[in-house]
Scaffold this motif. Structure first.
Motif, PDB file in Angstrom:
ATOM      1  N   PRO A 140       0.816  -1.222   0.000  1.00  0.00           N
ATOM      2  CA  PRO A 140       0.000   0.000   0.000  1.00  0.00           C
ATOM      3  C   PRO A 140       0.845   1.265   0.000  1.00  0.00           C
ATOM      4  CG  PRO A 140      -0.050  -1.078   2.159  1.00  0.00           C
ATOM      5  CD  PRO A 140       0.805  -1.932   1.279  1.00  0.00           C
ATOM      6  N   VAL A 141       0.279   2.305  -0.568  1.00  0.00           N
ATOM      7  CA  VAL A 141       0.906   3.640  -0.524  1.00  0.00           C
ATOM      8  C   VAL A 141      -0.214   4.615  -0.151  1.00  0.00           C
ATOM      9  CG1 VAL A 141       2.734   3.202  -2.193  1.00  0.00           C
ATOM     10  CG2 VAL A 141       0.506   3.893  -3.024  1.00  0.00           C
ATOM     11  N   PHE A 142       0.147   5.766   0.403  1.00  0.00           N
ATOM     12  CA  PHE A 142      -0.921   6.713   0.739  1.00  0.00           C
ATOM     13  C   PHE A 142      -0.502   8.130   0.387  1.00  0.00           C
ATOM     14  CE2 PHE A 142       1.176   8.087   4.605  1.00  0.00           C
ATOM     15  CZ  PHE A 142       1.823   6.955   5.053  1.00  0.00           C
ATOM     16  N   ASP A 143      -1.471   9.043   0.456  1.00  0.00           N
ATOM     17  CA  ASP A 143      -1.261  10.440   0.068  1.00  0.00           C
ATOM     18  C   ASP A 143      -0.788  10.542  -1.377  1.00  0.00           C
ATOM     19  OD1 ASP A 143      -2.048  11.272   2.553  1.00  0.00           O
ATOM     20  OD2 ASP A 143      -0.020  11.638   3.317  1.00  0.00           O
ATOM     21  N   LYS A 144      -1.268   9.657  -2.241  1.00  0.00           N
ATOM     22  CA  LYS A 144      -0.881   9.733  -3.653  1.00  0.00           C
ATOM     23  C   LYS A 144      -1.732  10.795  -4.335  1.00  0.00           C
ATOM     24  CE  LYS A 144       1.465   7.361  -6.080  1.00  0.00           C
ATOM     25  NZ  LYS A 144       2.886   7.617  -6.476  1.00  0.00           N
ATOM     26  N   LEU A 145      -1.067  11.678  -5.042  1.00  0.00           N
ATOM     27  CA  LEU A 145      -1.801  12.737  -5.746  1.00  0.00           C
ATOM     28  C   LEU A 145      -2.331  12.216  -7.069  1.00  0.00           C
ATOM     29  CD1 LEU A 145       0.370  15.881  -5.025  1.00  0.00           C
ATOM     30  CD2 LEU A 145      -1.489  14.865  -3.707  1.00  0.00           C
ATOM     31  N   VAL A 146      -3.577  12.518  -7.304  1.00  0.00           N
ATOM     32  CA  VAL A 146      -4.261  12.000  -8.486  1.00  0.00           C
ATOM     33  C   VAL A 146      -5.023  13.161  -9.104  1.00  0.00           C
ATOM     34  CG1 VAL A 146      -6.211  10.550  -9.110  1.00  0.00           C
ATOM     35  CG2 VAL A 146      -4.457   9.625  -7.634  1.00  0.00           C
ATOM     36  N   THR A 147      -5.024  13.256 -10.418  1.00  0.00           N
ATOM     37  CA  THR A 147      -5.713  14.383 -11.044  1.00  0.00           C
ATOM     38  C   THR A 147      -7.167  14.029 -11.365  1.00  0.00           C
ATOM     39  OG1 THR A 147      -5.163  13.665 -13.261  1.00  0.00           O
ATOM     40  CG2 THR A 147      -3.569  15.120 -12.176  1.00  0.00           C
ATOM     41  N   ARG A 148      -7.914  15.068 -11.654  1.00  0.00           N
ATOM     42  CA  ARG A 148      -9.314  14.888 -12.014  1.00  0.00           C
ATOM     43  C   ARG A 148      -9.440  13.969 -13.242  1.00  0.00           C
ATOM     44  NH1 ARG A 148     -13.412  16.634 -15.052  1.00  0.00           N
ATOM     45  NH2 ARG A 148     -15.337  17.157 -13.967  1.00  0.00           N
ATOM     46  N   ASP A 149      -8.588  14.209 -14.243  1.00  0.00           N
ATOM     47  CA  ASP A 149      -8.676  13.413 -15.471  1.00  0.00           C
ATOM     48  C   ASP A 149      -8.421  11.932 -15.187  1.00  0.00           C
ATOM     49  OD1 ASP A 149      -9.235  15.644 -16.835  1.00  0.00           O
ATOM     50  OD2 ASP A 149      -7.283  15.838 -17.838  1.00  0.00           O
ATOM     51  N   GLN A 150      -7.476  11.677 -14.291  1.00  0.00           N
ATOM     52  CA  GLN A 150      -7.186  10.273 -13.959  1.00  0.00           C
ATOM     53  C   GLN A 150      -8.390   9.625 -13.263  1.00  0.00           C
ATOM     54  OE1 GLN A 150      -3.586  11.236 -11.831  1.00  0.00           O
ATOM     55  NE2 GLN A 150      -2.276  10.444 -13.481  1.00  0.00           N
ATOM     56  N   ILE A 151      -9.036  10.406 -12.380  1.00  0.00           N
ATOM     57  CA  ILE A 151     -10.223   9.853 -11.687  1.00  0.00           C
ATOM     58  C   ILE A 151     -11.319   9.545 -12.708  1.00  0.00           C
ATOM     59  CG2 ILE A 151     -12.003  10.295  -9.944  1.00  0.00           C
ATOM     60  CD1 ILE A 151      -9.972  12.139  -8.520  1.00  0.00           C
ATOM     61  N   ILE A 152     -11.532  10.465 -13.640  1.00  0.00           N
ATOM     62  CA  ILE A 152     -12.564  10.231 -14.670  1.00  0.00           C
ATOM     63  C   ILE A 152     -12.209   8.973 -15.478  1.00  0.00           C
ATOM     64  CG2 ILE A 152     -13.649  11.175 -16.783  1.00  0.00           C
ATOM     65  CD1 ILE A 152     -14.440  12.851 -14.383  1.00  0.00           C
ATOM     66  N   ARG A 153     -10.916   8.825 -15.806  1.00  0.00           N
ATOM     67  CA  ARG A 153     -10.519   7.622 -16.568  1.00  0.00           C
ATOM     68  C   ARG A 153     -10.800   6.355 -15.752  1.00  0.00           C
ATOM     69  NH1 ARG A 153      -6.372  10.748 -18.739  1.00  0.00           N
ATOM     70  NH2 ARG A 153      -4.741  10.012 -17.344  1.00  0.00           N
TER      71      ARG A 153
END
Ligand code: NAD
Length: 364
Positions: free
Chosen positions: A340-353
């Protein structure tokens, strides 16, 4: 777990008992409170019907304790129920040395834990979880919570129970949909744990399984270990949020009028597929492990599509759930099973994908 044996997980400041007959141990805890400030029982209408008689048969001394019932389900995890519980405790002269017994699923333990934490600045409580989600996860770890304005867990505090008593036989009366829902947190723990637990889970071929006792014990022990290392979720405990950033957003959205209701586990299951995809895009999760995760979740849950016209609403909900880091959101992901990893930054576009990936798995 063999025969009548009861295991006792000791890694936290309070014990977690798991077994077919943990009632003698519970009796030891209750004796002193029957003499002191008294015992108060919180249940919902279903656990009152199916579980309280079992408990009273084992511990008849509880029959004279006041009982408060909430309506079953998530809609009771709110301020109104909390106030009613406080009022009931005042009317029945609950004192600082009284004990609250939470007999129910995650809703009863989240709500009852909150009530115990806040009544007269805190009284003791014991969790007796009766649902699979409660037994494998929610009753352990001292997180209590209420939903505010239909948004999940917006109020809450860390407040440990005195002890937790898990009796898997209660699951006999749990409706099938709630039983399946409970697998989400078990699958999550197996993914995060990796190794033998993950292997066992991958080979699990359905929802009704006599090995459920072992899976509950493995999940509970895994959670205890993580909570011990970081009781207040400042770092390592964040990994337990895998699947929950998207999952809580989907669940909260499903409370809205006119929406199809999602159970907690159904939402977390969908959330885990999306977040496994995010792990693949951003955290180095291998395609083959992404496939294993979606196959396991797909054979356990019947997945419902995430409508594209809801994407923006889900993003809004996610921003309630997590702190924003300059337009990005901190996710708990995995770089592999057991990694596991945490506090990973993710963009809006990645979430939509990730929603599009999830939808692509659902047959029309
Ligand atoms: N605090 C935590 O760490 C934590 C972790 C995971 C989930 N949760 C919370 O837990 C909740 C979900 O838990 P849940 O799925 O147990 O929900 P729940 O408490 O609503 O229980 C599910 C349903 O099963 C019924 N039920 C429970 N036990 C039964 C039994 N033995 N026989 C017959 N019916 C029974 C309940 O009345 C309810 O209708 C969510 O609010 C979630 O946010 C909290």
């Amino acid at each position: 777990l063999k025969g009548d044996s009861c295991i006792r997980i000791e890694s936290l400041a309070y014990p977690v008992f798991i077994g077919p007959d943990p009632w003698k141990e519970l009796g030891h805890y209750l004796d002193s409170y029957l003499l002191k400030g008294g015992i108060f029982l919180l249940a919902d209408h279903n656990t009152n019907k199916h579980c309280l008689p079992v408990l009273l048969a084992k511990l008849p001394g509880l029959a004279r304790c006041p009982v408060f019932l909430v309506r079953p389900g998530e809609r009771s995890k709110n301020l109104r129920s909390l106030e009613r519980i406080w009022q009931w405790m005042i009317e029945n002269d609950a004192a600082r040395d009284s004990l609250l017994l939470n007999l129910g699923g995650g809703v009863v333990s989240d709500l009852g834990g909150f009530a115990a934490a806040t009544y007269r600045r805190g009284i003791k409580y014991i969790n007796i979880p009766t649902s699979l989600t409660g037994q494998a996860d929610a009753s352990i770890g001292g997180k209590t919570a209420l939903n505010i304005s239909g948004i999940k867990n917006q109020a809450g505090l860390f407040y440990d129970p005195l002890a937790v008593f898990i009796c898997p036989a209660f699951l006999d009366t749990l409706p099938k949909a709630h039983f399946i829902s409970g697998f989400a947190e078990i699958i999550k723990c197996a993914i995060l744990s990796g190794n033998g637990f993950w292997l066992k889970m991958k080979n699990h071929d359905g929802s009704t399984d006599e090995k459920i006792h072992e899976l509950i014990a493995e999940s509970a022990a895994f959670k205890c270990g993580i909570v011990k290392s970081d009781p207040f979720e400042l770092a390592a405990r964040k990994i337990l949020n895998f699947g929950h950033t998207v999952g809580h957003a989907l669940e909260s959205l499903s409370f809205m009028p006119g929406r199809a209701r999602m159970l907690h586990g159904e939402a977390v299951a969908a959330g885990m597929i999306c977040e496994a995809y995010l792990s693949y895009e951003t955290a180095g999760l291998h395609q083959s492990e992404l496939d294993e995760i979606r196959i396991l979740i797909g054979k356990t849950f019947s997945l419902r599509p995430v409508e594209s016209h809801s994407y923006q609403e889900i993003m809004n909900m996610i921003s309630h759930d997590k702190k924003k880091f300059g337009g990005s959101v901190g996710f708990s992901l995995i770089s592999g099973a057991g990694k596991p990893v945490f506090d990973k930054l993710v963009t809006r576009d990645q979430i939509i994908r990730s929603f599009e990936y999830y939808n692509s798995l659902i047959k029309p």
